[in-house]
Write an enzyme that holds these catalytic residues in place. Structure first.
Site, short mmCIF file in Angstrom:
data_model
loop_
_atom_site.label_atom_id
_atom_site.label_comp_id
_atom_site.label_asym_id
_atom_site.label_seq_id
_atom_site.Cartn_x
_atom_site.Cartn_y
_atom_site.Cartn_z
N SER A 27 14.11 11.76 21.44
CA SER A 27 15.43 11.71 22.07
C SER A 27 16.02 13.11 22.11
O SER A 27 16.26 13.72 21.06
CB SER A 27 16.36 10.80 21.28
OG SER A 27 17.70 11.12 21.60
N HIS A 77 12.98 10.82 25.92
CA HIS A 77 14.06 9.82 25.90
C HIS A 77 15.37 10.54 26.17
O HIS A 77 15.74 11.48 25.46
CB HIS A 77 14.06 9.12 24.54
CG HIS A 77 15.05 8.00 24.43
ND1 HIS A 77 14.81 6.74 24.93
CD2 HIS A 77 16.28 7.95 23.88
CE1 HIS A 77 15.85 5.96 24.69
NE2 HIS A 77 16.77 6.67 24.06
N ASP A 100 19.32 10.25 26.58
CA ASP A 100 20.47 9.40 26.21
C ASP A 100 21.72 9.78 27.00
O ASP A 100 22.22 10.89 26.90
CB ASP A 100 20.76 9.56 24.71
CG ASP A 100 19.76 8.81 23.86
OD1 ASP A 100 19.56 7.60 24.11
OD2 ASP A 100 19.18 9.43 22.95
N MET A 129 25.62 8.99 27.69
CA MET A 129 26.81 8.38 27.08
C MET A 129 28.06 8.78 27.85
O MET A 129 28.18 9.92 28.29
CB MET A 129 26.93 8.83 25.63
CG MET A 129 25.69 8.56 24.80
SD MET A 129 25.95 8.96 23.07
CE MET A 129 24.30 8.73 22.44
N HIS A 160 18.05 6.19 28.96
CA HIS A 160 18.77 5.15 28.24
C HIS A 160 20.26 5.28 28.60
O HIS A 160 20.93 6.18 28.12
CB HIS A 160 18.53 5.33 26.74
CG HIS A 160 19.31 4.40 25.87
ND1 HIS A 160 19.41 4.56 24.50
CD2 HIS A 160 20.03 3.27 26.16
CE1 HIS A 160 20.15 3.60 24.00
NE2 HIS A 160 20.55 2.80 24.97
N MET A 193 23.95 4.43 28.33
CA MET A 193 25.01 3.81 27.50
C MET A 193 26.31 4.03 28.24
O MET A 193 27.18 4.80 27.81
CB MET A 193 25.01 4.45 26.10
CG MET A 193 23.80 4.02 25.27
SD MET A 193 23.46 5.12 23.89
CE MET A 193 22.41 6.32 24.70
N MET A 205 17.95 -1.71 19.73
CA MET A 205 18.67 -0.67 19.00
C MET A 205 18.62 -0.99 17.50
O MET A 205 18.99 -2.09 17.09
CB MET A 205 20.14 -0.60 19.44
CG MET A 205 20.39 -0.14 20.86
SD MET A 205 19.68 1.48 21.26
CE MET A 205 20.55 2.55 20.11
N ASP A 249 14.92 2.11 18.87
CA ASP A 249 15.70 3.36 19.00
C ASP A 249 16.76 3.40 17.90
O ASP A 249 17.64 2.55 17.85
CB ASP A 249 16.36 3.37 20.39
CG ASP A 249 17.13 4.64 20.68
OD1 ASP A 249 17.15 5.56 19.84
OD2 ASP A 249 17.73 4.70 21.77
N GLY A 250 16.65 4.41 17.04
CA GLY A 250 17.68 4.64 16.03
C GLY A 250 17.12 4.66 14.62
O GLY A 250 16.52 3.68 14.16
#
Ligand code: DX5
Ligand code: ZN
Length: 222
Positions: free
Chosen positions: A11, A36, A38, A40, A70, A72, A141, A179-180
């Site tokens: 990520s 990956h 992300d 947001m 991804h 969000m 997640m 993920d996480g």
């Protein structure tokens, strides 16, 4: 999606954004399979990151590898289309952020992009029964979305097991991503539960030797 059995997807949330192109090239040369990405929006999650222009910049910089976006964000559809134009290979989104999940999935797939659906730690899997056959990836997640560097939530393992069964029942080639909080202590727990695709941000980018870190992570999967 026929690819290698286990995929490591760093990520870039934990990368150095001041030198992002080089970070991405370095981590791919170090053995990463996917990138990956992300996204947001300070609305669906309490943080703000990067948009389609940054994805296009990576493509223009020469990155040809698989970009796993991804989202969000709420709403989903318009920016999903912008990411497809910017060179995304797969776009996953959170069902809570779309009023019409089936439509959002197919709007992505109609443009020859792969589609995934993401489930938060407290999200039910009910909706998955109705759309699983349409998906290329399910993302579980194992932290609440919004920040890198959080601790793995162990109850996500039950959810991964449930999704593994559902995927196997379809007989389709659908990847199961986690993920996480993925690191040397947690990656094999997730693999044993049935995950085959592993996002890791801080566990990779907060180290000095990406090659050694990625091969050590991979070696934990037994
Ligand atoms: C969290 C993001 C993750 C995050 C993972 O909302 O979706 O991809 O960057 O970071 P680590 O691996 O540090 O938990
Ligand atoms: Zn993510």
């Amino acid at each position: 999606m026929s690819e290698s059995k286990y995929i490591i997807a760093p990520s870039i949330l934990s990368a150095n954004f001041a030198t992002l192109g080089e970070e991405v090239v370095n981590v791919l040369n170090a053995g990463a399979d996917w990138i990956h990405f992300d996204v947001m929006d300070n609305h669906y999650v309490p943080n703000l990151t990067i948009g389609p222009m940054v994805c296009k910049s990576l493509r223009d910089f020469g990155v040809k590898d698989f970009i796993d976006v991804h989202l969000m964000i709420d709403p989903v559809d318009e920016l999903a289309q912008s990411f497809i134009k910017a060179g995304a290979d797969l776009i996953s989104f959170h069902p809570e952020a779309s009023k019409h999940v089936h439509r959002s999935i197919h709007a992505i797939k109609d443009q020859d992009c792969k589609a995934g659906l993401v489930f938060n730690p407290a999200s039910s899997l009910d909706i998955l029964e109705n759309v699983i056959e349409d998906l290329d990836l399910v993302l579980i997640m194992s932290v609440n979305p919004g920040f890198g560097g959080q601790s793995f939530i162990h109850s996500s393992l039950d959810k991964i097991e449930k999704v593994r069964k559902m995927i196997d029942e379809t007989g389709k080639d659908i990847r199961l991503e986690v993920d996480g909080g993925i690191n040397n202590d947690t990656i094999n727990l997730a693999a044993k539960a049935g995950a085959d695709t592993f996002v890791a941000g801080s566990a990779i980018f907060n180290t000095d030797n990406y090659e050694q870190t990625i091969s050590t992570l991979r070696a934990q999967i037994t």
